[in-house]
Write a protein that holds these residues in place. Structure first.
Motif, PDB file in Angstrom:
ATOM      1  N   VAL A 206       0.860  -1.165   0.000  1.00  0.00           N
ATOM      2  CA  VAL A 206       0.000   0.000   0.000  1.00  0.00           C
ATOM      3  C   VAL A 206       0.901   1.220   0.000  1.00  0.00           C
ATOM      4  CG1 VAL A 206      -1.822   1.238   1.225  1.00  0.00           C
ATOM      5  CG2 VAL A 206      -1.736  -1.269   1.311  1.00  0.00           C
ATOM      6  N   VAL A 207       0.757   2.027  -1.041  1.00  0.00           N
ATOM      7  CA  VAL A 207       1.559   3.246  -1.176  1.00  0.00           C
ATOM      8  C   VAL A 207       0.614   4.425  -1.067  1.00  0.00           C
ATOM      9  CG1 VAL A 207       3.112   4.556  -2.657  1.00  0.00           C
ATOM     10  CG2 VAL A 207       3.163   2.039  -2.702  1.00  0.00           C
ATOM     11  N   THR A 208       0.787   5.216  -0.016  1.00  0.00           N
ATOM     12  CA  THR A 208      -0.063   6.380   0.170  1.00  0.00           C
ATOM     13  C   THR A 208       0.507   7.586  -0.556  1.00  0.00           C
ATOM     14  OG1 THR A 208       1.030   6.861   2.271  1.00  0.00           O
ATOM     15  CG2 THR A 208      -1.011   5.600   2.371  1.00  0.00           C
ATOM     16  N   ILE A 209      -0.378   8.415  -1.041  1.00  0.00           N
ATOM     17  CA  ILE A 209      -0.002   9.616  -1.773  1.00  0.00           C
ATOM     18  C   ILE A 209      -0.051  10.796  -0.811  1.00  0.00           C
ATOM     19  CG2 ILE A 209      -0.627  11.150  -3.670  1.00  0.00           C
ATOM     20  CD1 ILE A 209      -1.945   8.601  -4.955  1.00  0.00           C
ATOM     21  N   VAL A 210       1.044  11.519  -0.744  1.00  0.00           N
ATOM     22  CA  VAL A 210       1.135  12.663   0.153  1.00  0.00           C
ATOM     23  C   VAL A 210       1.420  13.895  -0.675  1.00  0.00           C
ATOM     24  CG1 VAL A 210       2.375  13.645   2.107  1.00  0.00           C
ATOM     25  CG2 VAL A 210       2.006  11.168   1.992  1.00  0.00           C
ATOM     26  N   GLY A 211       0.601  14.922  -0.486  1.00  0.00           N
ATOM     27  CA  GLY A 211       0.811  16.181  -1.187  1.00  0.00           C
ATOM     28  C   GLY A 211       1.756  17.069  -0.412  1.00  0.00           C
TER      29      GLY A 211
END
Length: 70
Positions: free
Chosen positions: A63-68
Motif C-alpha cells: 500500500v503506497v499512500t499519496i502525500v501532497g
C-alpha cells in the motif's frame, strides 16, 4: 481443521481465518482509498477490482499512500 491464510502487507506478516477482499483490508487498516495505490502480488491493482479480489495464502500487498506537499 481451520483454514488460516498467511499474507503480507507492506512486508509485515498477517494471518486470517476470514474471507477478506482487498477492499475489506483497506478499510480494516483505515486507509483513505482515494489517496493510495495498491500493489497486489507485484501488479498495480485497479480500485474497481478491490471487491472482487480475495486474500489467499502468500499474497503480497503493498500500500503506497499519496502525500501532497509544496
Amino acid at each position: 481443521m481451520t483454514n488460516i491464510k498467511i499474507f503480507f502487507v507492506n512486508g509485515q506478516e498477517y494471518y486470517t481465518h476470514e474471507k477478506i477482499s482487498l477492499f475489506d483490508l483497506i478499510n480494516y487498516f483505515n486507509y483513505k482509498d482515494s489517496l493510495l495505490v495498491l500493489e497486489y502480488n507485484n501488479l498495480v491493482c485497479n480500485k474497481e477490482n478491490w471487491n472482487n479480489i480475495f486474500i489467499v495464502t502468500n499474497d503480497k500487498i503493498e500500500v503506497v499512500t499519496i502525500v501532497g506537499g509544496g
